[in-house]
Design a protein around this motif. Structure first.
Motif, PDB file in Angstrom:
ATOM      1  N   ILE A 322       0.884  -1.200  -0.136  1.00 48.83           N
ATOM      2  CA  ILE A 322       0.084   0.018   0.131  1.00 48.83           C
ATOM      3  C   ILE A 322       0.992   1.254   0.038  1.00 48.83           C
ATOM      4  O   ILE A 322       1.730   1.413   0.986  1.00 48.83           O
ATOM      5  CB  ILE A 322      -0.899   0.031   1.294  1.00 48.83           C
ATOM      6  CG1 ILE A 322      -1.658  -1.189   1.377  1.00 48.83           C
ATOM      7  CG2 ILE A 322      -1.643   1.275   1.445  1.00 48.83           C
ATOM      8  CD1 ILE A 322      -2.648  -1.254   0.346  1.00 48.83           C
ATOM      9  N   LYS A 323       0.782   2.175  -0.812  1.00 49.28           N
ATOM     10  CA  LYS A 323       1.551   3.153  -1.207  1.00 49.28           C
ATOM     11  C   LYS A 323       0.907   4.534  -0.108  1.00 49.28           C
ATOM     12  O   LYS A 323       1.821   5.401   0.052  1.00 49.28           O
ATOM     13  CB  LYS A 323       1.432   3.925  -2.488  1.00 49.28           C
ATOM     14  CG  LYS A 323       2.107   2.647  -3.516  1.00 49.28           C
ATOM     15  CD  LYS A 323       3.709   3.148  -3.643  1.00 49.28           C
ATOM     16  CE  LYS A 323       4.255   1.688  -3.990  1.00 49.28           C
ATOM     17  NZ  LYS A 323       3.834   1.666  -5.431  1.00 49.28           N
ATOM     18  N   GLY A 324      -0.383   4.410   0.218  1.00 50.60           N
ATOM     19  CA  GLY A 324      -0.857   5.324   0.899  1.00 50.60           C
ATOM     20  C   GLY A 324      -2.238   5.358   0.883  1.00 50.60           C
ATOM     21  O   GLY A 324      -2.952   4.287   0.333  1.00 50.60           O
ATOM     22  N   ARG A 325      -3.016   6.356   1.326  1.00 50.55           N
ATOM     23  CA  ARG A 325      -4.388   6.327   1.474  1.00 50.55           C
ATOM     24  C   ARG A 325      -4.931   7.569   0.688  1.00 50.55           C
ATOM     25  O   ARG A 325      -4.356   8.617   0.693  1.00 50.55           O
ATOM     26  CB  ARG A 325      -4.894   6.521   2.871  1.00 50.55           C
ATOM     27  CG  ARG A 325      -4.297   5.377   3.478  1.00 50.55           C
ATOM     28  CD  ARG A 325      -5.202   4.987   4.638  1.00 50.55           C
ATOM     29  NE  ARG A 325      -6.654   5.351   4.680  1.00 50.55           N
ATOM     30  CZ  ARG A 325      -7.626   4.242   4.246  1.00 50.55           C
ATOM     31  NH1 ARG A 325      -7.018   3.016   4.224  1.00 50.55           N
ATOM     32  NH2 ARG A 325      -8.744   4.647   4.219  1.00 50.55           N
ATOM     33  N   ALA A 326      -6.027   7.314  -0.143  1.00 53.09           N
ATOM     34  CA  ALA A 326      -6.707   8.183  -0.992  1.00 53.09           C
ATOM     35  C   ALA A 326      -7.335   9.361   0.093  1.00 53.09           C
ATOM     36  O   ALA A 326      -7.836  10.474  -0.434  1.00 53.09           O
ATOM     37  CB  ALA A 326      -7.678   7.754  -1.868  1.00 53.09           C
ATOM     38  N   ASP A 327      -7.824   9.004   1.128  1.00 52.69           N
ATOM     39  CA  ASP A 327      -8.325   9.950   2.137  1.00 52.69           C
ATOM     40  C   ASP A 327      -7.461  10.260   2.896  1.00 52.69           C
ATOM     41  O   ASP A 327      -5.959  10.229   2.897  1.00 52.69           O
ATOM     42  CB  ASP A 327      -9.685   9.637   2.673  1.00 52.69           C
ATOM     43  CG  ASP A 327      -9.267   8.292   3.787  1.00 52.69           C
ATOM     44  OD1 ASP A 327      -8.143   7.952   3.681  1.00 52.69           O
ATOM     45  OD2 ASP A 327     -10.188   7.510   3.964  1.00 52.69           O
ATOM     46  N   MET A 329      -7.012   9.420   6.421  1.00 50.62           N
ATOM     47  CA  MET A 329      -7.040   8.641   7.430  1.00 50.62           C
ATOM     48  C   MET A 329      -5.573   8.183   7.795  1.00 50.62           C
ATOM     49  O   MET A 329      -4.725   7.823   6.830  1.00 50.62           O
ATOM     50  CB  MET A 329      -7.851   7.116   7.115  1.00 50.62           C
ATOM     51  CG  MET A 329      -7.850   6.410   8.359  1.00 50.62           C
ATOM     52  SD  MET A 329      -8.624   4.745   8.016  1.00 50.62           S
ATOM     53  CE  MET A 329      -7.048   3.751   7.732  1.00 50.62           C
ATOM     54  N   LEU A 330      -5.291   8.408   9.071  1.00 48.69           N
ATOM     55  CA  LEU A 330      -3.978   8.084   9.442  1.00 48.69           C
ATOM     56  C   LEU A 330      -4.060   6.910  10.232  1.00 48.69           C
ATOM     57  O   LEU A 330      -5.015   6.326  10.726  1.00 48.69           O
ATOM     58  CB  LEU A 330      -3.691   9.087  10.703  1.00 48.69           C
ATOM     59  CG  LEU A 330      -3.563  10.558  10.229  1.00 48.69           C
ATOM     60  CD1 LEU A 330      -3.637  11.526  11.502  1.00 48.69           C
ATOM     61  CD2 LEU A 330      -2.009  10.765   9.614  1.00 48.69           C
ATOM     62  N   ILE A 331      -2.974   5.997  10.152  1.00 46.76           N
ATOM     63  CA  ILE A 331      -2.836   4.724  11.017  1.00 46.76           C
ATOM     64  C   ILE A 331      -1.820   5.181  12.136  1.00 46.76           C
ATOM     65  O   ILE A 331      -0.625   5.406  11.685  1.00 46.76           O
ATOM     66  CB  ILE A 331      -2.476   3.539  10.110  1.00 46.76           C
ATOM     67  CG1 ILE A 331      -3.625   3.390   9.010  1.00 46.76           C
ATOM     68  CG2 ILE A 331      -2.555   2.330  10.813  1.00 46.76           C
ATOM     69  CD1 ILE A 331      -3.586   2.436   8.104  1.00 46.76           C
ATOM     70  N   ILE A 332      -2.422   4.962  13.453  1.00 46.35           N
ATOM     71  CA  ILE A 332      -1.294   5.433  14.503  1.00 46.35           C
ATOM     72  C   ILE A 332      -1.275   4.065  15.343  1.00 46.35           C
ATOM     73  O   ILE A 332      -2.373   3.510  15.822  1.00 46.35           O
ATOM     74  CB  ILE A 332      -2.057   6.405  15.345  1.00 46.35           C
ATOM     75  CG1 ILE A 332      -2.323   7.697  14.680  1.00 46.35           C
ATOM     76  CG2 ILE A 332      -1.294   6.910  16.356  1.00 46.35           C
ATOM     77  CD1 ILE A 332      -1.317   8.420  13.947  1.00 46.35           C
ATOM     78  N   LEU A 337      -7.218   6.392  12.483  1.00 43.26           N
ATOM     79  CA  LEU A 337      -7.850   7.570  13.015  1.00 43.26           C
ATOM     80  C   LEU A 337      -8.087   8.616  11.740  1.00 43.26           C
ATOM     81  O   LEU A 337      -7.251   8.939  10.893  1.00 43.26           O
ATOM     82  CB  LEU A 337      -6.581   8.407  13.744  1.00 43.26           C
ATOM     83  CG  LEU A 337      -6.761   9.610  14.297  1.00 43.26           C
ATOM     84  CD1 LEU A 337      -7.774   9.567  15.404  1.00 43.26           C
ATOM     85  CD2 LEU A 337      -5.699  10.226  14.795  1.00 43.26           C
ATOM     86  N   PHE A 338      -9.170   9.231  12.033  1.00 39.86           N
ATOM     87  CA  PHE A 338      -9.719  10.436  11.302  1.00 39.86           C
ATOM     88  C   PHE A 338      -9.394  11.630  11.944  1.00 39.86           C
ATOM     89  O   PHE A 338      -9.893  11.721  13.118  1.00 39.86           O
ATOM     90  CB  PHE A 338     -11.007  10.126  10.617  1.00 39.86           C
ATOM     91  CG  PHE A 338     -11.089   9.029   9.733  1.00 39.86           C
ATOM     92  CD1 PHE A 338     -10.967   9.226   8.167  1.00 39.86           C
ATOM     93  CD2 PHE A 338     -11.500   7.866   9.936  1.00 39.86           C
ATOM     94  CE1 PHE A 338     -11.057   8.348   7.362  1.00 39.86           C
ATOM     95  CE2 PHE A 338     -11.636   6.629   9.124  1.00 39.86           C
ATOM     96  CZ  PHE A 338     -11.498   6.846   7.761  1.00 39.86           C
ATOM     97  N   HIS A 339      -8.796  12.838  11.386  1.00 43.04           N
ATOM     98  CA  HIS A 339      -8.878  13.920  12.342  1.00 43.04           C
ATOM     99  C   HIS A 339     -10.227  14.437  12.764  1.00 43.04           C
ATOM    100  O   HIS A 339     -10.345  14.968  13.545  1.00 43.04           O
ATOM    101  CB  HIS A 339      -8.281  14.980  11.393  1.00 43.04           C
ATOM    102  CG  HIS A 339      -8.757  15.582  10.229  1.00 43.04           C
ATOM    103  ND1 HIS A 339      -9.624  16.498  10.364  1.00 43.04           N
ATOM    104  CD2 HIS A 339      -8.368  15.287   8.804  1.00 43.04           C
ATOM    105  CE1 HIS A 339     -10.211  16.892   9.116  1.00 43.04           C
ATOM    106  NE2 HIS A 339      -9.502  16.127   8.093  1.00 43.04           N
ATOM    107  N   THR A 340     -11.402  14.189  11.728  1.00 39.64           N
ATOM    108  CA  THR A 340     -12.758  14.365  12.313  1.00 39.64           C
ATOM    109  C   THR A 340     -12.956  13.792  13.555  1.00 39.64           C
ATOM    110  O   THR A 340     -13.959  14.520  14.216  1.00 39.64           O
ATOM    111  CB  THR A 340     -13.651  14.119  11.246  1.00 39.64           C
ATOM    112  OG1 THR A 340     -13.247  12.859  10.827  1.00 39.64           O
ATOM    113  CG2 THR A 340     -13.550  15.072  10.090  1.00 39.64           C
ATOM    114  N   GLN A 341     -12.322  12.713  13.985  1.00 41.84           N
ATOM    115  CA  GLN A 341     -12.766  12.199  15.426  1.00 41.84           C
ATOM    116  C   GLN A 341     -12.288  13.006  16.359  1.00 41.84           C
ATOM    117  O   GLN A 341     -12.914  13.221  17.502  1.00 41.84           O
ATOM    118  CB  GLN A 341     -12.006  10.937  15.480  1.00 41.84           C
ATOM    119  CG  GLN A 341     -12.842   9.817  14.707  1.00 41.84           C
ATOM    120  CD  GLN A 341     -11.862   8.526  14.763  1.00 41.84           C
ATOM    121  OE1 GLN A 341     -11.060   8.211  14.001  1.00 41.84           O
ATOM    122  NE2 GLN A 341     -12.124   7.842  16.062  1.00 41.84           N
TER     123      GLN A 341
END
Ligand code: ADP
Ligand code: K
Length: 444
Positions: A322-327, A329-332, A337-341
């Motif tokens: 996986i090169k990254g995400r289209a949205d 979303m962070l993976i911590i 994790l979404f910053h909207t949370q």
């Protein structure tokens, strides 16, 4: 191989199987899931229009927001009391998405995890030290039952307490470990710190996933734990870990997608148009066999490419790392994790402005998140700091300190993650040219 017949099935036979399964699937969801009936009707597609897997592109996508809208059970094709298990997607406790399984679904889950572990080097003669978290997260329990199906002896350690993990690795002499790549590094780091030689352990294989990692991380883990490390990929909405897996003797050539169950497409992230093999785009899955909560064209948001590797005995398609995400979303530490949370926490607090920023760094091998948020002018006046305050004051002023403590707790409750919070005076977080705030600074 755990299931040689299926894993080496010639492509024409695989396509035939996929077509039969897709036709049944579309009939089923059209009849049972109002969301899909509506979505197909809106596209003017009837179940009878789907005659083979080649017709897949006619079907609508399913997105994470659709799952949230239908929370909790809108996507079920059968009554709740026919379910065998319910999980949630990791780190989404703020706005959860639910995934549900019948016993047949759980059997499929175990089957694909067993295939994955075997491809990763594990055999029925080995012990699995399972450091994935047990609970609502699909990782721990998913790997557990798959390993049992393969015939392994499973040690359900779950995450955390690294010193105990090391003790168990020494005492039980497990040959295989599974966890996130960053946790594998944490264990390696601790071994080194305690001066424990690798000869005290018996690890041979590590099956790692749930977050993106690189070849450099792989080399580091392989050296420091004395293992062959392979990639396991998956997501709860599709089934959990075990959607794809890298073979231990084919490292760096991609992970096999068990496409008799999960049919992949890679599509353009803006137009949704399917892309040719080898081109990078958003990975999309249709679950061909899932019973309780099947997904048509589930939009993973993960960016990669898919391709066939004809030189190998397994016939299934492979996906790149996986090169990254289209949205955004962070993976911590393996948790999504979404910053909207975090925004949710701030929204109802009159002492704060909507100006916040998440700064993600790596400390050693551990992800750290710092949240900066600006306090409101009203609040500053209330505590008689109308002209703002210094960082020093933010660390000592009683009202700011208690607000900080309260917010930290709420963030933890809402995201499942501990973060450092820095309260800033109004206007103190730098904005870009257009006055736009960069919500996420990922410095990892
Ligand atoms: P899980 O419970 O398996 O972590 P989630 O649904 O919580 O499933 O998270 C799935 C997401 O985690 C994927 O969409 C992807 O972004 C990420 N992920 C899982 N495995 C990997 C992997 N091997 N490499 C990169 N990202 C991964
Ligand atoms: K994850």
């Amino acid at each position: 191989m755990f299931n040689k017949e299926i894993e080496t099935l010639p492509i024409p036979q695989l396509r035939k199987l996929q077509s039969e399964r897709l036709i049944k699937l579309v009939e089923r969801v059209y009849a049972k899931v109002p969301f899909y009936k509506k979505a197909l009707d809106e596209k003017g597609v009837k179940p009878s229009d789907i005659k083979s897997i080649e017709d897949l592109h006619k079907l609508p996508f399913t997105k994470k927001t659709d799952l949230r809208d239908q929370y909790p059970f809108g996507f079920l094709t059968l009554p709740e009391n026919d379910l065998a298990r319910i999980h949630c997607s990791s780190g989404t406790t703020g706005k959860p998405t639910v995934v549900a399984y019948t016993q047949k679904d759980l059997d499929i889950f175990s089957e694909v995890v067993a295939r994955s572990l075997a491809a990763g080097g594990a055999t029925s003669k080995m012990k699995l030290h399972n450091s994935y978290g047990y609970g609502l997260f699909t990782g721990g329990i998913g790997l557990h039952y798959g390993a049992e199906k393969l015939g392994m002896s499973v040690i359900p350690v779950s995450g955390g307490r690294t010193d105990r993990q090391i003790q168990l690795l020494k005492d039980f002499q497990s040959e295989v470990i599974c966890c996130t790549p960053s946790y594998a590094q944490t264990i390696a780091f601790e071994l080194e710190k305690q001066g424990i030689p690798l000869s005290d352990l018996n690890l041979k294989y590590a099956v790692l996933g749930a977050e993106p990692w690189t070849d450099a991380i792989r080399k580091d883990i392989e050296k420091s734990l004395g293992v062959k490390a392979t990639n396991i990929y998956g997501l709860s909405e599709v089934i959990g870990p075990g959607v794809s897996q890298e073979a231990f003797d084919e490292q760096n050539t991609g992970s096999y997608i068990w496409e008799d169950h999960f049919f992949p497409e890679v599509v353009d992230k803006d137009t949704g148009e399917p892309l040719p093999y080898g081109e990078e785009g958003v990975l999309v899955f249709t679950t061909l066999t899932k019973e309780a909560m099947p997904m048509l064209r589930y939009w993973t948001n993960d960016i990669c490419s898919i391709y066939y590797d004809e030189s190998k005995s397994r016939t299934h398609i492979k996906m790149s790392q996986i090169k990254g995400r289209a949205d955004d979303m962070l993976i911590i530490r393996g948790v999504n994790l979404f910053h909207t949370q975090v925004e949710e926490v701030f929204k109802d607090c009159p002492k704060l402005t909507p100006n916040y920023q998440l700064i993600v760094t790596k400390e050693g091998v551990t992800d750290r998140v710092e949240v900066k948020v600006e306090t409101s002018l009203d609040f500053q006046k209330e505590i008689a700091l109308s002209n703002g305050f210094t960082d020093e004051e933010a660390l000592t002023h009683e009202s700011l300190l208690s607000l900080n403590r309260e917010l930290c707790k709420k963030i933890r409750d809402c995201t499942g993650l501990g973060m450092k919070l820095s309260l800033k005076a109004y206007g103190e977080i730098p904005k870009s040219e257009g006055g736009k705030l960069q919500r996420i600074l990922d410095l990892r």
